[in-house]
Every structure is written in structure tokens, then in C-alpha cells.
Design a protein around this motif. Structure first.
Motif, PDB file in Angstrom:
ATOM      1  N   LEU A 205     -89.674  37.664 -37.607  1.00 51.49           N
ATOM      2  CA  LEU A 205     -89.833  39.124 -37.600  1.00 51.49           C
ATOM      3  C   LEU A 205     -89.060  39.723 -38.769  1.00 51.49           C
ATOM      4  CD1 LEU A 205     -89.050  39.889 -33.835  1.00 51.49           C
ATOM      5  CD2 LEU A 205     -91.320  39.927 -34.920  1.00 51.49           C
ATOM      6  N   GLU A 206     -89.672  40.670 -39.466  1.00 50.00           N
ATOM      7  CA  GLU A 206     -88.947  41.486 -40.444  1.00 50.00           C
ATOM      8  C   GLU A 206     -88.592  42.753 -39.680  1.00 50.00           C
ATOM      9  OE1 GLU A 206     -89.163  40.498 -43.886  1.00 50.00           O
ATOM     10  OE2 GLU A 206     -91.058  39.429 -44.067  1.00 50.00           O
ATOM     11  N   VAL A 207     -87.314  43.008 -39.515  1.00 45.90           N
ATOM     12  CA  VAL A 207     -86.874  44.166 -38.736  1.00 45.90           C
ATOM     13  C   VAL A 207     -86.448  45.249 -39.733  1.00 45.90           C
ATOM     14  CG1 VAL A 207     -85.338  44.957 -36.910  1.00 45.90           C
ATOM     15  CG2 VAL A 207     -86.101  42.574 -36.929  1.00 45.90           C
TER      16      VAL A 207
ATOM     17  N   ALA B 162     -90.264  56.558 -46.693  1.00 47.10           N
ATOM     18  CA  ALA B 162     -90.598  55.973 -48.011  1.00 47.10           C
ATOM     19  C   ALA B 162     -91.447  54.743 -47.748  1.00 47.10           C
ATOM     20  CB  ALA B 162     -89.333  55.584 -48.779  1.00 47.10           C
ATOM     21  N   GLY B 163     -92.183  54.311 -48.757  1.00 44.83           N
ATOM     22  CA  GLY B 163     -92.949  53.065 -48.657  1.00 44.83           C
ATOM     23  C   GLY B 163     -94.052  53.131 -47.629  1.00 44.83           C
ATOM     24  N   SER B 164     -94.143  52.118 -46.771  1.00 46.10           N
ATOM     25  CA  SER B 164     -95.318  51.985 -45.900  1.00 46.10           C
ATOM     26  C   SER B 164     -95.450  53.140 -44.916  1.00 46.10           C
ATOM     27  CB  SER B 164     -95.294  50.644 -45.157  1.00 46.10           C
ATOM     28  OG  SER B 164     -94.224  50.576 -44.253  1.00 46.10           O
TER      29      SER B 164
ATOM     30  N   ASP C 107     -83.856  53.023 -46.396  1.00 45.87           N
ATOM     31  CA  ASP C 107     -84.343  52.054 -45.412  1.00 45.87           C
ATOM     32  C   ASP C 107     -83.863  50.667 -45.805  1.00 45.87           C
ATOM     33  OD1 ASP C 107     -86.124  51.078 -47.397  1.00 45.87           O
ATOM     34  OD2 ASP C 107     -87.726  52.382 -46.725  1.00 45.87           O
ATOM     35  N   PHE C 108     -84.022  49.721 -44.909  1.00 48.06           N
ATOM     36  CA  PHE C 108     -83.686  48.324 -45.229  1.00 48.06           C
ATOM     37  C   PHE C 108     -84.380  47.395 -44.242  1.00 48.06           C
ATOM     38  CE2 PHE C 108     -80.698  47.422 -41.761  1.00 48.06           C
ATOM     39  CZ  PHE C 108     -80.265  48.689 -41.406  1.00 48.06           C
ATOM     40  N   LYS C 109     -84.413  46.122 -44.654  1.00 43.26           N
ATOM     41  CA  LYS C 109     -85.014  45.080 -43.812  1.00 43.26           C
ATOM     42  C   LYS C 109     -83.949  44.036 -43.490  1.00 43.26           C
ATOM     43  CE  LYS C 109     -86.392  41.484 -45.530  1.00 43.26           C
ATOM     44  NZ  LYS C 109     -86.074  40.056 -45.685  1.00 43.26           N
ATOM     45  N   VAL C 110     -83.919  43.588 -42.251  1.00 39.12           N
ATOM     46  CA  VAL C 110     -83.044  42.466 -41.896  1.00 39.12           C
ATOM     47  C   VAL C 110     -83.853  41.411 -41.143  1.00 39.12           C
ATOM     48  CG1 VAL C 110     -80.766  43.579 -41.857  1.00 39.12           C
ATOM     49  CG2 VAL C 110     -82.239  43.768 -39.851  1.00 39.12           C
TER      50      VAL C 110
ATOM     51  N   PRO D 138     -80.291  44.742 -52.673  1.00 42.59           N
ATOM     52  CA  PRO D 138     -81.221  45.818 -53.069  1.00 42.59           C
ATOM     53  C   PRO D 138     -82.684  45.372 -53.120  1.00 42.59           C
ATOM     54  CG  PRO D 138     -79.297  45.777 -54.512  1.00 42.59           C
ATOM     55  CD  PRO D 138     -79.237  44.522 -53.685  1.00 42.59           C
ATOM     56  N   ASP D 139     -82.939  44.054 -52.979  1.00 47.46           N
ATOM     57  CA  ASP D 139     -84.322  43.589 -52.849  1.00 47.46           C
ATOM     58  C   ASP D 139     -84.926  44.019 -51.521  1.00 47.46           C
ATOM     59  OD1 ASP D 139     -84.771  42.309 -55.227  1.00 47.46           O
ATOM     60  OD2 ASP D 139     -84.401  40.292 -54.476  1.00 47.46           O
ATOM     61  N   SER D 140     -84.075  44.232 -50.532  1.00 49.33           N
ATOM     62  CA  SER D 140     -84.587  44.500 -49.180  1.00 49.33           C
ATOM     63  C   SER D 140     -84.114  45.852 -48.648  1.00 49.33           C
ATOM     64  CB  SER D 140     -84.162  43.374 -48.235  1.00 49.33           C
ATOM     65  OG  SER D 140     -82.778  43.160 -48.316  1.00 49.33           O
ATOM     66  N   MET D 141     -83.752  46.758 -49.581  1.00 53.59           N
ATOM     67  CA  MET D 141     -83.288  48.097 -49.168  1.00 53.59           C
ATOM     68  C   MET D 141     -83.873  49.129 -50.121  1.00 53.59           C
ATOM     69  SD  MET D 141     -79.262  47.372 -49.239  1.00 53.59           S
ATOM     70  CE  MET D 141     -78.465  47.180 -47.689  1.00 53.59           C
ATOM     71  N   ARG D 142     -83.867  50.366 -49.693  1.00 54.75           N
ATOM     72  CA  ARG D 142     -84.085  51.461 -50.656  1.00 54.75           C
ATOM     73  C   ARG D 142     -82.772  52.215 -50.781  1.00 54.75           C
ATOM     74  NH1 ARG D 142     -89.561  51.505 -48.623  1.00 54.75           N
ATOM     75  NH2 ARG D 142     -90.896  50.999 -50.407  1.00 54.75           N
TER      76      ARG D 142
END
Ligand code: TYD
Length: 236
Positions: free
Chosen positions: A90-92, A99-101, A172-175, A193-197
Motif C-alpha cells: 500500500l502507498e499511504v 495537489a496532484g491526483s 502531502d507525502f507518501k509513506v 522530497p521524492d515522495s513529498m510535496r
């Protein structure tokens, strides 16, 4: 060395360091940046070690906040030792602003503040284009979404405040999460920063992968700026 995971932002290589530890190498040679499900790709020199250093500082700060993380320590510019966990597919995502999607797929406009942070789930499967999941679908996949929501909101509370002090808005960010052999939940993967705004407060400046996604600039100096701002916190 075994290629363990190819994720959106970095290629991670892993060696068995001991029975329950893995050595991750976020290598410069291999540290590609991708967007559009791999359709766009580059290999900017220095990005691997920047992401490794940023992730390491963030993991250490979160550990002090009693968030369990797979991070153990950094061993060289672009290598970290991590606890072995089994990664949940899961990408949480946590969002503070639109922003984004969420902008592409709803009526929200870019930059709109959300009344409260939200947590969303995406399937971690490039071949299926990482679709948005409902909590019911997460449950049907065999995972209780509640611990992920609770831990992600705690991470957001801390990181949002930390970046605010550094003059940066955490949009936002992904964990990602993993379970160890005892079934305990750990924050895993990387946080960079690859997985955050990350937007500079009071300006249009961006310090994240959108620079690459949207052809708006070079990510290496932007990521270095984030590391420079974080570094004083690392010694506290
Ligand atoms: P999102 O807006 O859903 O997707 P996109 O970036 O494609 O518009 O992403 C929200 C945040 O999560 C953003 O900072 C990028 C990050 N993210 C990843 O790092 N990996 C992923 O697989 C996904 C879906 C998001």
C-alpha cells in the motif's frame, strides 16, 4: 548484491547485514528519478545520497517521537541499515493541501487547504497503475486500515510542524509500512522530497519531485536546500 525493490523514486539494493537487518544502498549510479509510472526517467548525480541523508534525519526525528521505523543507521553517504520487514503493498498518502491526483480527480483547486489532513490508500503495483483504494478494499486485501491512518496522522503532525519551522509547507507525502516477524508495524521505505510535496512558505518555490515531473527545474539543488535546512535539526 540483490536488487530488492524498484520503487518510483529510487532503486534500492539490499544486502543481508545480519539475521534481521538489511543494508540498503540508495546508489548514485542507480538513483534514478521517474515520473508518470516510469514513462519519464533521469539519473541526476547526487540525488541518491541526498535522499538517503534526508530520509535518515527524518527517520531519526520520528523515532524520537516514538514512531517505530525500520531505520537503524546510515553507513556511508548513500547506505542505510534497516530492520527487515515485510512490506505492505500500500502507498499511504497524507494530504494537508490539494495537489496532484486529488486536483486531477476532484473539483478541488491546487493549493486549497483541506479542513483537516486526510489519509488515502493506493495499491502499490505499477502494473496496475497504483489505483486509489477504498478502506473496504484495503480490508478485503487483509489489512486493517486503522493503524496505518493513526500512524500516518501522527507522522504528519510532527513533520508538518517541523517543516513549518524551516519555512516549508508540507503539502502531502507518501509513506509505506512493513511488519516484522513478530507482526509489529514499522514505518519503512524512504521519506524524501521524492515522495513529498514541499512548498516554500510565502513563495511559488518548490523543493520536490514536481520540479522533475513538470519540467520546472533541477531537483538536486532543491533537495540540497531541504537537506541544508534539516541539518541543524539532526544534531538536536
Ligand atoms: P498524488 O498527488 O496522489 O500523485 P501524483 O504525485 O502522481 O500527482 O501523490 C501525493 C503525494 O504522494 C505526492 O507527494 C507524491 C507521493 N506519491 C509517491 O511518492 N508515490 C506514489 O506512488 C504516489 C501515489 C504518491
Amino acid at each position: 548484491m540483490k536488487k530488492l525493490l524498484a520503487i518510483l523514486s529510487v532503486v534500492l539494493f539490499a544486502n543481508q547485514a545480519s539475521a534481521d537487518q538489511l543494508k540498503f544502498e540508495i546508489g548514485d549510479i542507480f538513483s534514478c528519478v521517474t515520473a508518470g509510472n516510469g514513462e519519464k526517467e533521469d539519473h541526476p548525480l547526487g540525488k541518491g545520497s541526498l535522499c538517503c541523508s534526508i530520509s535518515s534525519i527524518i527517520f531519526e526525528k520520528l523515532s524520537k517521537e516514538l514512531i517505530p521505523t525500520h531505520y537503524i543507521n546510515m553507513v556511508g553517504a548513500n547506505k542505510m541499515i534497516c530492520k527487515t520487514v515485510s512490506i505492505v503493498p500500500l502507498e499511504v498518502i497524507c494530504r494537508n493541501r490539494a495537489a496532484g491526483s486529488i486536483v486531477r480527480e476532484t473539483t478541488l483547486v491546487e493549493g486549497a487547504p483541506l479542513p483537516q489532513p486526510i489519509v488515502e490508500f493506493f495499491l502499490k503495483d505499477d502494473s496496475k497503475h497504483d489505483p486509489l483504494l477504498t478502506p473496504d478494499r484495503v480490508r478485503l486485501m487483509g489489512y486493517n486500515p486503522d493503524p496505518f491512518v493513526e500512524m500516518t496522522l501522527r507522522i504528519n503532525d510532527y513533520l508538518r510542524q517541523m517543516f513549518y519551522i524551516l519555512g516549508i509547507d508540507l503539502v502531502d507525502f507518501k509513506v509505506e509500512y512493513g511488519y516484522d516477524a513478530h507482526g509489529d508495524l514499522y514505518l519503512a521505505d524512504e521519506i524524501s522530497p521524492d515522495s513529498m510535496r514541499l512548498w516554500k512558505i510565502g513563495s511559488d518555490e518548490r523543493f520536490d519531485k514536481d520540479l522533475f515531473r513538470n519540467d520546472e527545474g533541477d531537483i538536486v539543488p532543491a533537495y540540497r536546500e531541504i537537506l541544508d535546512r534539516l541539518q541543524p535539526l539532526a544534531i538536536q
